[in-house]
Design an enzyme around this catalytic site. Structure first.
Site, short mmCIF file in Angstrom:
data_model
loop_
_atom_site.label_atom_id
_atom_site.label_comp_id
_atom_site.label_asym_id
_atom_site.label_seq_id
_atom_site.Cartn_x
_atom_site.Cartn_y
_atom_site.Cartn_z
N ASP A 178 5.68 4.64 -8.19
CA ASP A 178 4.53 4.07 -7.47
C ASP A 178 3.35 5.01 -7.25
O ASP A 178 2.20 4.64 -7.50
CB ASP A 178 4.96 3.60 -6.08
CG ASP A 178 5.95 2.45 -6.12
OD1 ASP A 178 6.45 2.14 -7.21
OD2 ASP A 178 6.22 1.89 -5.06
N CYS A 218 10.49 0.09 -11.32
CA CYS A 218 11.04 -1.15 -10.76
C CYS A 218 10.39 -2.37 -11.41
O CYS A 218 9.17 -2.44 -11.57
CB CYS A 218 10.83 -1.18 -9.26
SG CYS A 218 11.77 0.10 -8.42
N SER A 258 6.49 -2.55 0.71
CA SER A 258 6.76 -2.27 -0.69
C SER A 258 6.16 -3.37 -1.53
O SER A 258 5.99 -4.50 -1.09
CB SER A 258 8.28 -2.23 -0.89
OG SER A 258 8.60 -2.49 -2.22
FE1 FES Z 1 9.86 3.98 -8.81
FE2 FES Z 1 10.26 1.55 -7.75
S1 FES Z 1 8.81 2.17 -9.25
S2 FES Z 1 11.27 3.40 -7.23
#
Ligand code: FES
Length: 558
Positions: free
Chosen positions: A124, A195, A473
């Site tokens: 992220d 993710c 998130s």
């Molecule tokens: Fe790295 Fe989710 S993109 S933990």
């Protein structure tokens, strides 16, 4: 190849023979001394699926650079796993890592006087940190996204990182067996990659492609796809063009490019973290871009992507429908993107998209037609009111409704949510208020994925709202409002809320109201004290002292 204006080689020949000697010492030849030097910043490290393969990708980037007549020199910067730090004290270090990444890349490239820079990024905070560095340095450069993860499977069901958190909520609710809980945890993450939904990493990757800072399709090649390696090898030729034409990041990162990036965030249902990050990146680029601009983009952009967390599909599915270029082409043809913006190919967005495939609305189900969107305006709404006089950021896809009125259930820390949830004290109709989790109070404005996922898993996702001065998130869904400013630590009214207070969240009127009189709030304020931070030295102490409000992107160099 002509060296650009940042040429360090010639300067060093005259003023610094020691540097030249050292370059011979690392194995460069006389011929290499006249080549452009490109710093390759890898955020690779072994401890996180999003980053575990990035050092390998950096080697491919270096190969492409060398093959195109330049010298590639790999260096490393840090990374923090957002998935692993969620729900524990480590999360305080996540957002600060963005600025450390920016500072470290700026520091190395500035010190070493590289002619250009390429950042290989995955998780992220890697993308915004690297974009901030490129904007500050303003030397020819680009990014390479490490790529999305493939989905996992268990008992025929597709899984990702959010499945693991939601399994915990099901465990609290007693709706999952121990065996199935373990099965979900063991199978959610099948290997390398970020993710897999339109969470923060894929949001930033998609929008930086819309901004023109990566080669076409960078955001849609999964980490393990052969196209990712080919992209890395192609970087060298693109970098050569940037150097020869002296195209610098600020030539690309103009006001229209920021609008393109945020339009894609809205159209694809991206993460609220993009608000923070693009405010910060704009600050680094010297571009005026505010929360109001983001609301204006939200007002004019329909949500058209059925992607997780609120939708059905994963980022890995996007490549099969033509990849990000097909989506950008569709948005551009419909008048939502500025086609004249320059990109790292040396061509404009419109020129790049002329070669892109078209979306086939007869066969693909991920992107809805603009005329029949999932929601006519953006899912990110900037709210104001006595609970957030400087603004708050709501993520409302419409599935959860657009208005919520309920009674406050106050949690002075994120951990209290889990405690109250496990005791059954959070009930339908509650507005869960999580405070002391802002940039200074958290510190580091931690993400609340664990409580929101646990609420979802406990079956309360549609009947409970959540507001916080922390963040959410990209994997969060439900009726959630974050980035409440001023934060409790700075004396914001969120610090004065008491159990049972009535709160209204209205994403149509863009309001967030605490139904308590000014007189009563003034009385409560007399008794209020900020929390005492345990961080009296070190990186988090520095962060608390320097970080700006979330409404300004949490920058640390104001
Ligand atoms: Fe790295 Fe989710 S993109 S933990």
């Amino acid at each position: 190849m002509s060296l650009n204006k940042f040429s360090r080689t010639l300067t060093q020949e005259i003023t610094n023979p020691a540097a030249k000697a050292m370059l011979y010492g690392i194995g460069l030849t006389s011929e290499d001394m006249n080549k452009a030097q490109i710093g390759i910043a890898s955020t690779g490290y072994e401890g996180n699926p999003c980053n575990m393969h990035l050092n390998g990708l950096s080697v491919h980037v270096k190969k492409g650079i060398q093959e195109n007549g330049m010298v590639g020199l790999i260096f490393h910067t840090i990374g923090v796993s957002d998935g692993m730090t969620n729900g524990n004290d480590g999360m305080s270090y996540s957002l600060p890592s963005r600025d450390i990444i920016a500072d470290s890349i700026e520091n190395v490239v500035g010190a070493q006087w590289y002619d250009g820079v390429i950042a290989v990024v995955g998780c992220d905070k890697n993308m915004p940190g690297a974009m901030m560095a490129l904007a500050r340095l303003n030397r020819p450069g680009m990014l390479v996204y490490g790529g999305t993860i493939r989905s996992g499977t268990y008992k025929g069901e597709k899984l990702d990182i959010v499945s693991a958190f939601e399994a915990l909520g099901k465990k609290y609710a007693g709706t999952i067996s121990d065996e199935d809980y373990e099965g979900v945890i063991r199978n959610s993450i099948p290997g390398a990659g970020a993710c897999g939904g339109m969470y923060t990493a894929n949001t930033m990757a998609s929008s930086m492609e819309a901004m023109g800072l990566v080669l076409p399709n960078s955001s849609s090649y999964p980490a393990t796809h052969e196209g990712k390696k080919e992209e890395c090898l192609a970087i060298g030729a693109a970098m050569k063009v940037l150097l020869e034409k002296n195209i610098c990041p600020r030539d690309i990162m103009n006001r229209h490019a920021f609008e393109n990036a945020m339009t894609v965030v809205m159209a694809l249902g991206g993460s609220t973290n993009a608000v923070l990050h693009y405010l910060a990146i704009a600050h680094s680029a010297g571009v005026s871009f505010t929360m109001k601009d983001i609301q204006d983009i939200s007002d004019r952009t329909p949500l058209i992507a059925d992607l997780k967390p609120s939708g059905k599909y994963y980022m890995e599915d996007v490549l099969a429908i033509g990849g990000m270029p097909a989506i950008l082409k569709y948005l551009w043809q419909k008048g939502f993107l500025h086609g004249e913006c320059l990109t790292v190919t040396g061509k404009t967005m419109a020129e790049n998209l002329a070669e892109a495939p078209d979306l086939n609305f007869d066969t693909q189900k991920i992107i809805y037609p603009i005329e029949q969107p999932l929601k006519p305006t953006g899912h990110i709404q900037i709210l104001y009111g006595n609970l957030a006089t400087e603004g708050a950021v709501a993520k409302i896809t419409g599935k959860e409704g657009e208005r919520f009125e309920g009674l406050a259930k106050v949690c002075n820390r994120e951990e209290e949510v889990m405690e109250y949830l496990s005791k059954g004290e959070i009930k339908a109709g509650h507005v869960v208020v999580i405070r002391n989790e802002g940039p200074k109070g958290g510190p580091g404005m931690p993400e609340m994925l664990k409580p929101t996922s646990a609420l979802m898993g406990a079956g309360l996702g549609n009947s409970v709202a959540m507001i916080t001065d922390g963040r959410f998130s990209g994997g969060t869904h439900g009726f959630v409002v974050g980035h409440v400013t001023p934060e409790a630590f700075d004396g914001g009214n969120i610090g004065l809320v008491q159990d049972g207070d009535k709160i209204t969240i209205d994403a149509v009127e863009n309001k967030i109201i605490l139904h308590v009189s000014d007189e009563e709030l003034a009385e409560r304020r007399k008794l209020w004290k900020p929390i005492v931070s345990p961080h009296t030295s070190g990186v988090l102490r520095k962060y608390i002292k320097n970080v700006a409000s979330a409404s300004l992107g949490c920058v640390t160099d104001l």
